[in-house]
Design an enzyme around this catalytic site. Structure first.
Site, short mmCIF file in Angstrom:
data_model
loop_
_atom_site.label_atom_id
_atom_site.label_comp_id
_atom_site.label_asym_id
_atom_site.label_seq_id
_atom_site.Cartn_x
_atom_site.Cartn_y
_atom_site.Cartn_z
N HIS A 58 1.56 4.32 -2.90
CA HIS A 58 1.66 5.79 -2.80
C HIS A 58 2.91 6.28 -3.52
CE1 HIS A 58 -1.68 6.81 -0.27
NE2 HIS A 58 -1.30 6.05 0.74
N HIS A 113 0.85 -1.20 0.00
CA HIS A 113 0.00 0.00 0.00
C HIS A 113 0.89 1.26 0.00
CE1 HIS A 113 -3.41 2.63 1.38
NE2 HIS A 113 -2.41 3.27 1.94
N GLU A 114 1.88 1.27 0.87
CA GLU A 114 2.78 2.43 0.93
C GLU A 114 3.55 2.58 -0.38
OE1 GLU A 114 2.37 4.53 3.11
OE2 GLU A 114 1.09 3.28 4.34
N GLU A 145 -5.98 7.10 -1.32
CA GLU A 145 -5.99 5.92 -0.45
C GLU A 145 -6.59 4.72 -1.18
OE1 GLU A 145 -4.45 5.40 2.36
OE2 GLU A 145 -3.75 7.44 2.04
#
Ligand SMILES: [Zn+2]
Ligand SMILES: [Zn+2]
Ligand SMILES: [Zn+2]
Lengths: 136, 414
Positions: free
Chosen positions: B148, B144-145, B227
């Site tokens: 980003h 997930h990071e 997100e």
């Protein structure tokens, strides 16, 4: 973190992947919230460490109270049963066990019918291994 | 995937242009309100303010953030397992270079990414989060990071945040100015300038007041869509949407629990400054506001509702394979809104086959311990392996000459 008794930095002991903090001068052990359960291999809460209130003055009924190694608030004395008064962080950071108090707790747990042998706690410390240690 | 970023950029550029226009407008009217003809100067000042703040976050933003959150670096030697997970996920995401890895000693479970571009990126994670997650869940959170980072969200969100911040600052300064009577002086000098000026003042006042609010809402809305996209990226990179769902669930439970227990508030405070909250895996507001969650969690939140994110991932996990298109479909079913932020090219991308998720896998405690020991070594601790099998960890503050006996067996460490 510092020892509530002598202010020396606490060292950490790791046995079989379980950690606890101790004073190198032998004043005792600091268990973070939830660590006692891990050390005893317990599913449920053994000792509730929660909001206790107090912890404001630095002076309690027994004179100056030792301070929580994590938050520096003065700890609240809690009589668990006769013969064992523990120092708990007033905001639930954990429990301070003076030297020997872990053994007293273990003795009481045995008397209450709990199996403490072969728990990580019993295997972690010299003084406990002798009395409560299991097969290993 | 490349198109996902590309299309993203066009949309993002449009938003940035719109925000710049808003900033220029606020600057102009702020200038005019402070003194007739001061508009151009106000614009120059507004742009300079934004430029300065942006330069600051471009060159030092990640360092400031990492220092403020007391994050410390680990590497392949001090925390091989954690670094390995980050490298695996970087490869899966197609990053040319894996991000640096930092660990934060904190009781609050969270993770964030920072750095101005994929080549200068950092992933930071708290040890409490490491303690909670199984290896698969950790992979999902890291993915997930990395989502980003891959989508260049950090630069973009920093830019928007700096713009919204500049607008808010200008508006705030102006409000104070009027509050302390600055406006009276101003109105006296312009009393003879007629009605046109009055209208200008009124319009200017509204632009300045509502500009700050609009800018903030735009920033937060952009943050929320980012997100969802990072979640979608994580699901595709790991091919394991249920792992991320499970990780988010654990995080939510932990944070809700921390807030319901009074007295934990003291240490449940976020390890990350408010300006960087959009980059966290879950919103820290969840904790503080969990008791009164009924109060509009939507518009003023950097993160979408956790329950929604989890449900979308669950739906994907129930399919034998899935694509970005399926994520957009699940998003629509769960939220009731169209996933208009998804670029059409990404939606056309092929499906990946879903990996099965082992929900019973225990937390990766060994990995956490390794990372923490890595931190301790970096902070000057001495780690001593006693022959009895215990490991003794001595903080730097302890005198090196002091004899320390192993509490387990009594042997004295050299
Ligand atoms: Zn001591
Ligand atoms: Zn405390
Ligand atoms: Zn030993």
């Amino acid at each position: 973190m510092r020892c509530p008794a002598c202010k020396l930095a606490l060292a950490t002991l790791e046995v079989e992947g379980v950690e606890l903090d101790f004073c190198v001068e032998g004043h005792g052990y600091w268990l973070d919230e939830g660590e006692l359960e891990v050390l005893l291999g317990a599913e449920e809460t053994v000792l509730e460490v929660g909001e206790l209130g107090g912890g404001n003055g630095g002076k309690g009924p027994g004179g100056r109270r030792p301070r929580c190694p994590r938050c520096k608030r003065s700890m609240t004395p809690v009589v668990l049963f006769e013969g064992l008064e523990l120092d708990l962080c007033p905001v639930g950071d954990g429990i301070w066990f003076d030297e020997g108090e872990l053994a007293v707790l273990m003795t009481e747990l045995v008397r209450a019918g709990r199996v403490v042998a072969d728990t990580p706690l019993a295997r972690s410390l010299d003084s406990l291994t002798r009395h409560f240690g299991g097969t290993s | 995937m490349f198109e996902l970023i590309h299309r993203n950029r066009r949309r993002s550029a449009l938003l940035v242009v719109a925000m710049t226009l808003l900033l220029v407008a606020v600057g102009f009217f702020a200038g005019e309100l402070l003194g007739s003809g001061g508009g151009p100067l106000g614009i120059v000042f507004a742009l300079a303010l934004m430029g300065g703040l942006f330069a600051l976050s471009w060159f030092a933003g990640d360092k400031v953030l990492l220092a403020a959150s007391k994050a410390r670096p680990v590497d392949g030697e001090s925390a091989p397992q954690l670094v390995n997970v980050v490298e695996e996920m970087s490869i899966a995401a197609g990053l040319s270079k894996p991000p640096a890895v930092y660990v934060i000693e904190s009781n609050v479970p969270n993770a964030f990414a920072t750095g101005r571009d994929p080549e200068h990126a950092t992933v930071a994670i708290t040890d409490r989060l490491l303690a909670l997650l199984s290896r698969e869940e950790l992979q999902a959170v890291i993915a997930h990071e990395i989502g980003h980072i891959k989508h260049r969200d950090i630069l973009y969100m920093t830019l928007l945040s700096v713009m919204a911040g500049s607008i808010a600052l200008l508006s705030d300064v102006l409000m104070r100015w009027f509050w302390w009577g600055g406006g009276r002086r101003r109105s006296r000098t312009s009393s003879d300038s007629g009605q046109g000026e009055l209208v200008l003042l009124l319009v200017g006042f509204l632009v300045v007041v509502f500009g700050a609010l609009v800018a903030r809402l735009v920033y937060l809305a952009a943050s929320r869509t980012r997100e969802y996209m990072a979640d979608a990226g994580a699901a595709v990179f790991t091919r394991n949407p249920l792992a991320l769902a499970s990780a988010l669930e654990k995080l939510g439970a932990e944070q809700a629990g921390a807030s319901s227990e009074q007295g934990k508030t003291a240490r449940a405070s976020s390890p990350v400054p408010p300006s960087a909250r959009a980059m966290l895996i879950v919103s820290p507001a969840l904790k503080a506001g969990a008791g009164k969650r009924s109060q509009s969690p939507g518009l003023f939140s950097t993160h979408p509702p956790l329950a929604e994110r989890i449900e979308i991932l669950r739906q994907l996990g129930g399919q034998p394979n899935f694509s970005y298109g399926d994520y957009a479909g699940a998003f629509k079913r769960v939220s009731g809104k169209r996933a208009s932020f998804f670029p059409s090219d990404a939606l056309g991308e092929g499906a990946v086959s879903t990996m099965s998720f082992n929900a019973d896998e225990p937390a990766a405690t060994e990995l956490r311990r390794e990372a923490l020991d890595g931190l301790r070594r970096g902070a000057g601790w001495r780690l001593w392996d006693c022959p009895c099998g215990a490991r003794i960890k001595l903080p730097m503050e302890l005198d090196r000459e002091r004899a320390v006996a192993c509490p387990r067996c009594g042997q004295v460490a050299e």
